[in-house]
Every structure is written in structure tokens, then in C-alpha cells.
Write an enzyme that holds these catalytic residues in place. Structure first.
Site, PDB file in Angstrom:
ATOM      1  N   GLY A 181      10.799  -2.484   5.582  1.00 30.72           N
ATOM      2  CA  GLY A 181      11.083  -1.129   6.244  1.00 30.72           C
ATOM      3  C   GLY A 181      10.944   0.091   5.333  1.00 30.72           C
ATOM      4  N   ALA A 182       9.973   0.071   4.567  1.00 31.38           N
ATOM      5  CA  ALA A 182       9.944   0.989   3.709  1.00 31.38           C
ATOM      6  C   ALA A 182       8.913   2.011   3.630  1.00 31.38           C
ATOM      7  CB  ALA A 182       9.835   0.103   2.256  1.00 31.38           C
ATOM      8  N   LYS A 191       0.748  -1.254  -0.021  1.00 34.63           N
ATOM      9  CA  LYS A 191      -0.099   0.169   0.078  1.00 34.63           C
ATOM     10  C   LYS A 191       0.929   1.213   0.121  1.00 34.63           C
ATOM     11  CE  LYS A 191       0.788   1.456   4.258  1.00 34.63           C
ATOM     12  NZ  LYS A 191       1.671   2.618   4.542  1.00 34.63           N
ATOM     13  N   GLY A 215       4.657  -3.950   3.779  1.00 33.36           N
ATOM     14  CA  GLY A 215       5.037  -5.237   3.124  1.00 33.36           C
ATOM     15  C   GLY A 215       4.926  -6.296   4.161  1.00 33.36           C
ATOM     16  N   GLY A 216       5.163  -6.109   5.454  1.00 30.75           N
ATOM     17  CA  GLY A 216       5.099  -7.210   6.589  1.00 30.75           C
ATOM     18  C   GLY A 216       3.503  -7.206   6.805  1.00 30.75           C
ATOM     19  N   SER A 217       2.715  -6.068   7.003  1.00 33.04           N
ATOM     20  CA  SER A 217       1.357  -6.309   7.143  1.00 33.04           C
ATOM     21  C   SER A 217       0.578  -6.918   6.090  1.00 33.04           C
ATOM     22  CB  SER A 217       0.865  -4.933   7.143  1.00 33.04           C
ATOM     23  OG  SER A 217       1.468  -4.239   8.240  1.00 33.04           O
ATOM     24  N   ALA A 218       0.982  -6.948   4.810  1.00 34.22           N
ATOM     25  CA  ALA A 218       0.295  -7.508   3.590  1.00 34.22           C
ATOM     26  C   ALA A 218       0.705  -9.179   3.788  1.00 34.22           C
ATOM     27  CB  ALA A 218       0.842  -7.128   2.171  1.00 34.22           C
ATOM     28  N   ASP A 241      -2.277  -1.563  10.584  1.00 35.60           N
ATOM     29  CA  ASP A 241      -2.490  -1.579   8.607  1.00 35.60           C
ATOM     30  C   ASP A 241      -2.934  -2.880   8.220  1.00 35.60           C
ATOM     31  OD1 ASP A 241      -1.454   1.102   8.453  1.00 35.60           O
ATOM     32  OD2 ASP A 241       0.798   0.334   7.669  1.00 35.60           O
ATOM     33  N   PRO A 289       9.810  -3.995  -1.091  1.00 29.30           N
ATOM     34  CA  PRO A 289      10.799  -3.586  -0.054  1.00 29.30           C
ATOM     35  C   PRO A 289      10.430  -3.560   1.426  1.00 29.30           C
ATOM     36  CG  PRO A 289      10.720  -2.185  -2.057  1.00 29.30           C
ATOM     37  CD  PRO A 289       9.450  -3.015  -1.978  1.00 29.30           C
TER      38      PRO A 289
HETATM   39  O1  C5P Z   1       0.300  -1.029  14.551  1.00 24.01           O
HETATM   40  P1  C5P Z   1       1.738  -1.077  14.252  1.00 24.01           P
HETATM   41  O2  C5P Z   1       2.334  -2.318  15.063  1.00 24.01           O
HETATM   42  O3  C5P Z   1       1.773  -1.181  12.625  1.00 24.01           O
HETATM   43  O4  C5P Z   1       2.210   0.281  14.586  1.00 24.01           O
HETATM   44  C1  C5P Z   1       3.679   0.356  14.653  1.00 24.01           C
HETATM   45  C2  C5P Z   1       4.162   1.526  15.504  1.00 24.01           C
HETATM   46  O5  C5P Z   1       3.783   2.628  14.718  1.00 24.01           O
HETATM   47  C3  C5P Z   1       3.462   1.486  16.690  1.00 24.01           C
HETATM   48  O6  C5P Z   1       4.088   0.845  17.658  1.00 24.01           O
HETATM   49  C4  C5P Z   1       3.347   2.774  17.277  1.00 24.01           C
HETATM   50  O7  C5P Z   1       4.567   3.491  17.556  1.00 24.01           O
HETATM   51  C5  C5P Z   1       3.196   3.633  15.827  1.00 24.01           C
HETATM   52  N1  C5P Z   1       1.728   3.809  15.596  1.00 24.01           N
HETATM   53  C6  C5P Z   1       1.123   5.015  16.244  1.00 24.01           C
HETATM   54  N2  C5P Z   1      -0.350   5.105  16.007  1.00 24.01           N
HETATM   55  C7  C5P Z   1      -0.842   4.399  15.155  1.00 24.01           C
HETATM   56  C8  C5P Z   1      -0.268   3.576  14.285  1.00 24.01           C
HETATM   57  C9  C5P Z   1       1.099   3.296  14.691  1.00 24.01           C
HETATM   58  O8  C5P Z   1       1.600   5.523  16.950  1.00 24.01           O
HETATM   59  N3  C5P Z   1      -2.280   4.807  14.912  1.00 24.01           N
END
Ligand code: C5P
Length: 311
Positions: A98-99, A12, A103-106, A138, A96
Site C-alpha cells: 500500500g506504498a 518501481k 509491489g502487488g503489480s510486480a 502498472d 512495502p
Molecule cells: O489499474 P489499477 O488497478 O492499478 O488502478 C487502481 C486505481 O487507480 C483505479 O481503480 C483508478 O481509481 C485509479 N487509476 C486511474 N487512472 C489510471 C490508473 C489508475 O484513475 N490511469
């Protein structure tokens, strides 16, 4: 007899990412517009005996243990539906890492959808989304894909009309990545003064914030207006730390992109075009201007679906 499933897991980009407040759970209240693109990992699931979960990935930097979101997705499904057996997950990595492209979420979303099929669970889209939200903000979007407005942590989704006419040039330095928690934490340190502090103020920011013009362009099915209303608050903290990312963004804009921006917490930058030929020209111009083998450039297109079963 259970058999193997192969799924397409699209990346995405964020067309919009606006941070409007803090949440009691430590996350941020967001307004996002998310868009699937035709760059996808391929995730294959094969049944295993016992409750073993095995993960293989052809990308050396992807962890294959419980820290991988796809592994956690399989474990969560096993906890919910005990006795269904184990699974071997094979990820062919095209997105890619850490981009800022999810990608990990997908991959995790593909495991949820794939196990629902493999174990014949008959879960509804809403049930899949609930499991997805437990794993990451995500992931619900990655399940359903297309174009969507995302509120709350990012898990409250409203589908929007398809925008699949637009082309995308993605640019990312292979050796560079951004830790999402760092980006949000730094944003909070610098900008929490501007956060909405009560439900009414949050609602006003949702209705009257940066998303208004972008949502109008999308709902009026006016794809050429969309790139003019891109917005990402995290650029304020990431771009100053990554001058080379700022430079790519400026270059794409100077090559006549309809719009250019960083996706998510970065460091991927994207430029938009209305024709494949224009996107390819931009990619060539960028390649020539930067001339660094570390810079990965990908031309792709918006896509209107989330996880798809291939076979
Ligand atoms: O939910 P996810 O693991 O993808 O989020 C990664 C990091 O991004 C969270 O640990 C948080 O630090 C930050 N985040 C946030 N608010 C969101 C989504 C993510 O602060 N709505």
C-alpha cells in the site's frame, strides 16, 4: 516434467506522474515516467495438479485469496491456456505494501512471466504486456521494467535510456497506506477543471507538459539533472491529508537530496543521491530526525530490468 521457477520482481518509483484528463473507462489519462528499483519481492512458482491456485506470503497483511493480483494473474493465464494445470505461488515480500511502489503489480507481473516459462508458452513481450494491462495499469511496466515513459492509463510504454547510476532513499510509515482509487477520485473532485477535454488538448499536454525537462535530462543521459525535474500531481491531494509524509519529504530535501518526492499515490517518499554514501547519510539523518520505529527507511538503487528469472 514441469519444474519450479524463482523470479525477482522489482518495485518501481514514479519520477513523474501527471494527470492530464479523464477517460471514458473511468480511469485517468496519464503521463508518467517510471523507474525500477533494486528493492524486489521474490516470487516462486511450483506446478500443482488440477487447476488449483495456491498463494502463500510471509507478510501477514497480504491477502492470499482471489483479491491478490498475483492470484488473479494466475487465473487469467489459466483461462487463456486451459489444461496447463495449477500453480503454487510463494511470495517473499520485501516491497512495502500500500506504498505507491507497485509491489502487488510486480508480483502479478512475475506470475505472468513465470507461467509463460513454466507452461512453455513462448509468449512475446507484447502478448505478456496485453495480459498485464488487463490486470492493472502498472503491470505492463513491471514486466519490462527499467526506465520508461508511460501514457494512456499507464500501459502504453516507451522505453527510455537506463538511469541506473542513481541511489534512492525510501521512507514509509509502516502503519500508513493510501488507497489509490481514493487519491485519483479526490484529484478529480478538486482539479478536473484543468483536464484536457479533447484529443488535441491531450496531445498538447503530452508534448508540452511537465515531462519535457525530465525527458530531456533522461535522453541526454544527464542523471544529475533528473532529480531536479521530479513531478507528481497526486502530491496535491495526498500530502495535505498526510502531514507526516509532507514532513519526511521536507526533511529529505533539507538533507541535500538531489530531489525528493512522493511515489505514485504514496505514501512512500523518496530522496535521490548520486552516491551510495550520500544516500546512506540521508537515511541516517532521517532516522535521527524522526526517531520513530514506525518509519521504515530503505536505501536502494535504480535498476534497469523488470521481472528476472533467478532459477
Ligand atoms: O489499474 P489499477 O488497478 O492499478 O488502478 C487502481 C486505481 O487507480 C483505479 O481503480 C483508478 O481509481 C485509479 N487509476 C486511474 N487512472 C489510471 C490508473 C489508475 O484513475 N490511469
Amino acid at each position: 516434467m514441469m519444474h519450479a521457477y524463482t523470479l525477482k520482481a522489482p518495485a518501481k518509483i514514479n519520477l513523474l506522474l501527471e494527470i492530464i484528463g479523464d477517460r471514458p473507462d473511468g480511469f485517468h489519462e496519464l503521463v508518467m515516467v517510471l523507474q525500477s528499483i533494486n528493492l524486489a519481492d521474490i516470487v516462486e512458482l511450483q506446478p500443482l495438479s488440477g487447476d488449483r491456485i495456491q498463494l502463500h506470503c510471509n507478510h501477514p497483511q497480504v491477502p492470499c485469496d482471489e483479491s491478490n493480483l498475483a492470484h488473479r494473474a494466475a487465473r487469467l493465464m489459466q483461462k487463456q491456456f486451459s489444461g496447463k494445470g495449477g500453480v503454487a505461488i510463494t511470495i517473499d515480500k520485501k516491497i512495502p505494501i500500500g506504498a505507491g511502489l507497485a509491489g502487488g503489480s510486480a508480483d502479478a507481473a512475475a506470475v505472468l512471466v513465470g507461467l509463460d516459462l513454466m507452461w512453455n508458452l513462448g509468449l512475446t513481450q507484447a502478448e505478456l504486456q496485453t495480459f498485464a494491462a488487463k490486470l492493472g495499469s502498472d503491470i505492463p511496466f513491471c514486466v519490462s521494467g527499467g526506465t520508461a515513459l508511460a501514457l494512456g492509463r499507464g500501459e502504453e510504454l516507451t522505453p527510455l535510456p537506463d538511469l541506473d547510476q542513481l541511489y534512492v532513499v525510501l521512507a514509509k510509515y509502516r502503519s500508513s497506506s493510501v488507497a489509490t482509487p481514493w487519491a485519483y477520485k479526490t484529484y478529480r473532485q478538486q482539479f478536473s477543471e484543468s483536464y484536457a477535454r479533447n484529443p488535441e488538448a491531450l496531445e498538447r499536454r503530452r508534448r508540452e507538459g511537465h515531462s519535457v525537462d525530465l525527458l530531456a535530462a533522461i535522453t541526454h543521459r544527464d542523471p544529475l539533472q533528473v532529480p531536479r525535474h521530479l513531478y507528481n500531481d497526486l502530491e496535491k491531494v495526498v500530502l495535505p491529508q498526510y502531514p507526516q509524509v509532507q514532513k519526511i519529504r521536507d526533511l529529505l530535501q533539507s538533507f541535500d537530496a538531489l530531489g525528493a518526492m512522493m511515489s505514485g499515490s504514496g505514501p512512500t517518499v523518496f530522496g535521490l543521491a548520486d552516491l551510495r554514501s550520500k544516500a546512506e547519510l540521508m537515511a541516517t539523518q532521517l532516522q535521527t530526525a524522526v526517531s520513530d520505529p514506525d518509519l521504515e527507511i530503505i536505501v536502494t538503487k535504480f535498476c534497469s530490468s523488470g521481472i528476472q528469472l533467478l532459477s
